[in-house]
Design a protein around this motif. Structure first.
Motif: not given
Length: 72
Positions: A1-3, A7-11, A60, A62, A64
Motif C-alpha cells: 500500500m502507498k502512503c 506516496g512511499e510504500e508502507m509496511q 499499514w 509509513c 517516513k
C-alpha cells in the motif's frame, strides 16, 4: 500500500490490544474490561489465542511519515 501522505510504500503489520482493538475519542486507562469514556469504534473482531489471548487489527506503517493507516 502507498502512503496517502508521502506516496512511499508502507509496511503491513498489526495493532494489538488485550480485549479488542478500538479507536476512542478520549485517551483512557485500559482495564480488563472495555467500559465507559466517550464514543469508541471497535476496529476488528479478530481474536488471538481464544478469549484471553487479545485482539489484532491489520495496520499499514509509513516509517517516513510516522503514520499508521487502519481500515475498519
Amino acid at each position: 500500500m502507498k502512503c496517502p501522505y508521502c506516496g512511499e510504500e508502507m509496511q503491513l503489520g498489526c495493532i494489538q490490544c488485550r480485549d479488542g482493538v478500538y479507536w476512542s475519542e478520549k485517551e483512557r486507562v485500559i482495564a480488563a474490561l472495555n467500559i465507559g469514556g466517550g464514543k469508541s469504534i471497535k476496529l476488528n473482531e479478530k481474536s488471538i489465542g481464544g478469549p484471553f489471548g487479545g485482539a489484532s487489527a491489520e495496520a499499514w506503517l509509513c516509517e517516513k511519515c510516522k503514520k499508521i493507516v487502519i481500515e475498519y
